[in-house]
Write an enzyme that holds these catalytic residues in place. Structure first.
Site, PDB file in Angstrom:
ATOM      1  N   SER A 169      -9.003  37.102  11.068  1.00 50.86           N
ATOM      2  CA  SER A 169      -8.686  38.098  12.079  1.00 50.86           C
ATOM      3  C   SER A 169      -7.888  37.561  13.253  1.00 50.86           C
ATOM      4  O   SER A 169      -7.183  38.333  13.922  1.00 50.86           O
ATOM      5  CB  SER A 169      -9.976  38.742  12.599  1.00 50.86           C
ATOM      6  OG  SER A 169     -10.829  37.762  13.174  1.00 50.86           O
ATOM      7  N   HIS A 208      -9.689  43.160   7.417  1.00 50.84           N
ATOM      8  CA  HIS A 208      -8.293  43.270   7.857  1.00 50.84           C
ATOM      9  C   HIS A 208      -7.297  43.360   6.707  1.00 50.84           C
ATOM     10  O   HIS A 208      -6.092  43.422   6.947  1.00 50.84           O
ATOM     11  CB  HIS A 208      -7.950  42.089   8.763  1.00 50.84           C
ATOM     12  CG  HIS A 208      -8.726  42.087  10.039  1.00 50.84           C
ATOM     13  ND1 HIS A 208      -8.314  42.766  11.164  1.00 50.84           N
ATOM     14  CD2 HIS A 208      -9.922  41.517  10.359  1.00 50.84           C
ATOM     15  CE1 HIS A 208      -9.206  42.599  12.126  1.00 50.84           C
ATOM     16  NE2 HIS A 208     -10.199  41.854  11.660  1.00 50.84           N
ATOM     17  N   LYS A 215     -10.503  50.034  10.804  1.00 50.82           N
ATOM     18  CA  LYS A 215      -9.230  49.346  11.061  1.00 50.82           C
ATOM     19  C   LYS A 215      -8.110  50.139  10.383  1.00 50.82           C
ATOM     20  O   LYS A 215      -7.609  51.094  10.949  1.00 50.82           O
ATOM     21  CB  LYS A 215      -9.329  47.894  10.625  1.00 50.82           C
ATOM     22  CG  LYS A 215     -10.364  47.134  11.469  1.00 50.82           C
ATOM     23  CD  LYS A 215     -10.532  45.723  11.087  1.00 50.82           C
ATOM     24  CE  LYS A 215     -11.481  45.009  12.045  1.00 50.82           C
ATOM     25  NZ  LYS A 215     -12.860  45.531  12.036  1.00 50.82           N
TER      26      LYS A 215
END
Length: 383
Positions: free
Chosen positions: A176, A204, A236
């Site tokens: 990340s 992610h 996300k």
């Protein structure tokens, strides 16, 4: 820490350039946001595909609230498992090519729950040194013997592994703060040879990588036999909230029976599950978002190279610009905000000492002009 020491500890954190504070937004997430009363271009959100304020996702949330109310009422195993939760789990399992999926309220809870359910006290857990805090805390709270191998160093990991002893390997798929990918095919082979669990956090990568957006495992062509435990978040690339774990029938049933962070918490609002279902469909159907994001990432990296900006080698929308010094990271972030670009400064302990950075994140909602404007502003700072 004693009560009388708290003020001094806060003052020391300020003096070291490590103090954190919150900005207040008065707008939805997007390429442009209103922060502290000013409209700026947002380059620090994880809304990678620009779905957090998508009309179809908002409409799905509204329909879900009208049909099921705003609260789930209880944990999943009492009376809080509603039809939208069940449908979301089925769709996530099919999308990731796995037998079943289990929805958790947060990614943090998912990682803690998995490790606590699969590792007995005193069991061994091996983690990349740059893993997310939730994976590290999961091992610690499980009472495991945690060892952290140097970032991406599989030779060290292999020396530590020994077949026949209980072991779990946990790693971020996309790191990340650095934006690089874990060597998942090699990790899968190590786990197979040493009869270890492999637990991958794809927070992610899910929605961003893979031909259909199914994530980093899809990008590498790895199935649930090679990577038994997949965790990914919904907050996300999907732009909503929550998380899920996907894997075999037996794995998901075991987590349902024994993961404390699933059993002992209130289920997500059913309307949120409906919004996540809409976002997942958009991830699959609107592949132009991933193509545009990839093009912006390549454009940003070319521009950074032209201006001599020291980026880490990341192929993902996470583009860290290393500045080293905490005070410089804070100063550059403030000066960018003055120029109309919001980029968060990241400092220890989130990243190692001496590697403070601007964590620049790109979104499919950005335009080429916005990316070029940020590059010009960064070049002025670095000159």
């Amino acid at each position: 820490m004693r009560v009388t020491e708290l003020s001094a500890a806060l003052a020391a954190r300020r003096a070291a350039g490590l103090y954190r504070h919150r900005h207040v937004l008065d707008s939805p997430q997007g390429a442009e946001v209103v922060v502290d009363g000013r409209r700026v271009v947002n380059f620090c959100s994880n809304d990678y595909l620009g779905l957090a304020n998508h009309p179809e996702v908002v409409a799905a949330w509204r329909r879900g609230a009208e049909a099921y109310g705003v609260g789930s009422g209880a944990s999943h195993l009492v009376c809080g498992h509603l039809r939208p939760h069940h449908a979301l789990e089925e769709e996530l399992a099919a999308f990731t090519g796995r037998d079943r999926a289990l929805v958790f309220s947060t990614g943090y809870q998912a990682n803690l729950g998995v490790i606590g359910a699969l590792v007995t006290r005193g069991g061994r857990v091996f983690e990349d040194r740059l893993n997310h805090a939730s994976l590290l805390d999961g091992a610690r709270l499980a009472g495991a013997r945690l060892r952290r191998y140097p970032h991406g160093d599989l030779k060290v990991l292999e020396r530590w592994l020994s077949r026949g002893e209980e072991a779990l390997i946990a790693t971020d798929a996309v790191f990340s703060m650095d934006g690089d990918l874990a060597p998942l095919p090699q990790l899968a082979e190590l786990a197979r040879r040493h009869d270890a669990w492999l637990h991958v956090d794809d927070a992610h990568g899910f929605g961003v990588l893979g031909e259909t957006g199914a994530g980093t495992l899809s990008h590498f062509g790895l199935d649930q036999t090679q990577v038994p435990v997949l965790m990914a978040t919904l907050g996300k690339a999907l732009g909503v909230f929550g998380a899920f774990v996907a894997g075999s029938d037996d794995l998901i049933e075991w987590l349902l029976q024994s993961a404390r962070t699933y059993i002992y918490t209130t289920a997500l609002p059913p309307a949120l599950a409906e919004a996540a279902r809409a976002a997942r469909r958009l991830v699959q159907d609107e592949d132009w978002r991933r193509r545009h994001l990839q093009a912006l990432t390549a454009r940003f990296r070319r521009g950074a190279e032209r201006f001599g900006l020291p980026l880490l080698p990341s192929p993902t929308p996470i583009q860290p610009l290393i500045v080293g010094d905490n005070a410089r990271a804070l100063r550059w972030s403030r000066r960018l905000l003055e120029r109309g670009y919001w980029v968060a400064p990241i400092r220890p302990p989130t990243v190692p000492a001496g590697s403070a950075r601007l964590r620049i994140t790109l979104s499919a909602a950005h335009s080429e002009e916005q990316v070029d404007g940020l590059l010009a502003a960064l070049a002025e700072l670095a000159a």
